[in-house]
Scaffold this active site. Structure first.
Site, PDB file in Angstrom:
ATOM      1  N   HIS A  19      -0.561   2.851  -2.707  1.00  0.00           N
ATOM      2  CA  HIS A  19      -0.597   2.860  -1.239  1.00  0.00           C
ATOM      3  C   HIS A  19      -1.602   1.825  -0.732  1.00  0.00           C
ATOM      4  O   HIS A  19      -1.298   1.030   0.164  1.00  0.00           O
ATOM      5  CB  HIS A  19      -0.966   4.270  -0.761  1.00  0.00           C
ATOM      6  CG  HIS A  19      -1.205   4.397   0.711  1.00  0.00           C
ATOM      7  ND1 HIS A  19      -0.275   4.931   1.570  1.00  0.00           N
ATOM      8  CD2 HIS A  19      -2.271   4.047   1.476  1.00  0.00           C
ATOM      9  CE1 HIS A  19      -0.759   4.908   2.805  1.00  0.00           C
ATOM     10  NE2 HIS A  19      -1.976   4.376   2.780  1.00  0.00           N
ATOM     11  N   GLU A  20      -2.791   1.803  -1.332  1.00  0.00           N
ATOM     12  CA  GLU A  20      -3.835   0.847  -0.905  1.00  0.00           C
ATOM     13  C   GLU A  20      -3.389  -0.600  -1.172  1.00  0.00           C
ATOM     14  O   GLU A  20      -3.615  -1.487  -0.350  1.00  0.00           O
ATOM     15  CB  GLU A  20      -5.160   1.142  -1.615  1.00  0.00           C
ATOM     16  CG  GLU A  20      -5.787   2.491  -1.264  1.00  0.00           C
ATOM     17  CD  GLU A  20      -6.041   2.681   0.226  1.00  0.00           C
ATOM     18  OE1 GLU A  20      -6.350   1.706   0.920  1.00  0.00           O
ATOM     19  OE2 GLU A  20      -5.886   3.817   0.714  1.00  0.00           O
TER      20      GLU A  20
ATOM     21  N   HIS B 178      -1.154  -1.844   1.543  1.00  0.00           N
ATOM     22  CA  HIS B 178      -1.812  -2.383   2.746  1.00  0.00           C
ATOM     23  C   HIS B 178      -2.180  -3.859   2.557  1.00  0.00           C
ATOM     24  O   HIS B 178      -2.193  -4.620   3.524  1.00  0.00           O
ATOM     25  CB  HIS B 178      -3.068  -1.581   3.082  1.00  0.00           C
ATOM     26  CG  HIS B 178      -2.798  -0.273   3.773  1.00  0.00           C
ATOM     27  ND1 HIS B 178      -2.016  -0.175   4.904  1.00  0.00           N
ATOM     28  CD2 HIS B 178      -3.220   0.996   3.501  1.00  0.00           C
ATOM     29  CE1 HIS B 178      -1.965   1.100   5.294  1.00  0.00           C
ATOM     30  NE2 HIS B 178      -2.679   1.828   4.450  1.00  0.00           N
TER      31      HIS B 178
ATOM     32  N   GLU C 258       1.279   2.880   7.840  1.00  0.00           N
ATOM     33  CA  GLU C 258       1.090   3.930   6.823  1.00  0.00           C
ATOM     34  C   GLU C 258       2.419   4.274   6.131  1.00  0.00           C
ATOM     35  O   GLU C 258       2.454   4.461   4.914  1.00  0.00           O
ATOM     36  CB  GLU C 258       0.457   5.186   7.433  1.00  0.00           C
ATOM     37  CG  GLU C 258      -0.962   4.998   7.963  1.00  0.00           C
ATOM     38  CD  GLU C 258      -1.981   4.569   6.906  1.00  0.00           C
ATOM     39  OE1 GLU C 258      -1.664   4.561   5.699  1.00  0.00           O
ATOM     40  OE2 GLU C 258      -3.109   4.202   7.293  1.00  0.00           O
TER      41      GLU C 258
HETATM   42 ZN   LIG Z   1      -3.141   3.806   4.437  1.00  0.00          ZN
END
Ligand SMILES: [Zn+2]
Length: 260
Positions: free
Chosen positions: A133-134, A137, A192
């Protein structure tokens, strides 16, 4: 010189509270104006190379103020990440910070930092989903945008004094602010969702259950509702947003569809 001033004004207009900044202008000397204008110009036209340099400097700052693990946490992270060599072609570098904080971040210079507090609460699959997830980004340029915004705000603030500094010569407080911009970033729901999708695909590609992303979201939500203390970084980003349940539901649906 004349060409620089409109750029400075543009930078200010993009920021809240620009009235205060404009009031400050009358007290500014010519040298201050020139420095501020060139800092604002740098921010407006910030290149990928400069972003990479900002990333590296702010991560080096974070490394200097945190206790970097050299033991079992570090070994676990390296084992889990042994198949990942780069993010978008940039070689990765890994470190674990020893702290109870539940947090992690990735940066455009290839840095991935995981807090031991996160590693304590996540199993391998969940941890890899959060890291994925990171990384999402970074791949989606969310980190870059957040960092650029902070740097631009800093550049505009420089208009109030004549102590201008440019990238490569930033004070630790500015580097700290820039680190905060990706550490505690308030990303949009759309960002997100996209990062979740990256974490979902990332954990599957690494051989973990398609439910890893979903499980990590559920765990962070539970953690957040159980803790009365202030939630930090990842915990906030994953848990305190009202849309987190929706994110978890999306990831569950994706995993159900994948498993069919
Ligand atoms: Zn996030």
């Amino acid at each position: 010189m004349k060409r620089l001033i409109p750029a400075l004004v543009c930078a200010m207009l993009l920021l809240p509270g620009c009235g205060v900044l404009l009031n400050g202008l009358s007290n500014m000397d010519a040298a201050g104006m020139a420095t501020a204008a060139s800092t604002a110009m740098t921010a407006l036209s910030i290149t990928d190379e400069q972003i990479a340099q900002l990333s590296a400097e702010s991560v080096a700052y974070m490394d200097s103020v945190n206790k970097v693990d050299k033991g079992s946490y570090d070994a676990r992270l390296r084992r889990l990440m042994s198949n990942i060599k780069s993010i978008d072609g940039v070689p990765i570098n890994l470190k674990v910070y020893r702290t109870n904080e539940v947090n992690a971040f990735a940066c455009g210079d290839g840095s991935i930092r995981v807090y031991s507090g996160l590693m304590d609460v996540m199993d391998d699959a969940e941890l890899m989903a959060v890291i994925g997830h990171e990384i999402g980004h970074v791949v989606n340029k969310d980190t870059k945008t957040a960092m650029k915004k902070t740097y631009m705000a800093y550049a505009a603030r420089q208009a109030l004094g004549s102590t201008g500094t440019l990238i490569g010569n930033l004070s630790t407080s500015v580097l700290g602010d820039i680190a905060q911009s990706y550490l505690n970033a308030q990303y949009s729901q759309k960002q997100e969702f996209a990062a979740d999708e990256h974490g979902f695909a990332f954990s599957i590609n690494q051989g973990y259950s398609p439910y890893s992303m979903y499980n990590s979201l559920v765990k962070l939500m539970k953690l957040n509702s159980n803790s009365s203390s202030k939630a930090s970084g990842v915990q906030q980003a994953f848990s305190s947003h009202p849309a987190t349940e929706e994110r978890a539901a999306r990831m569950k649906a994706a995993a159900d569809a994948y498993s069919k």
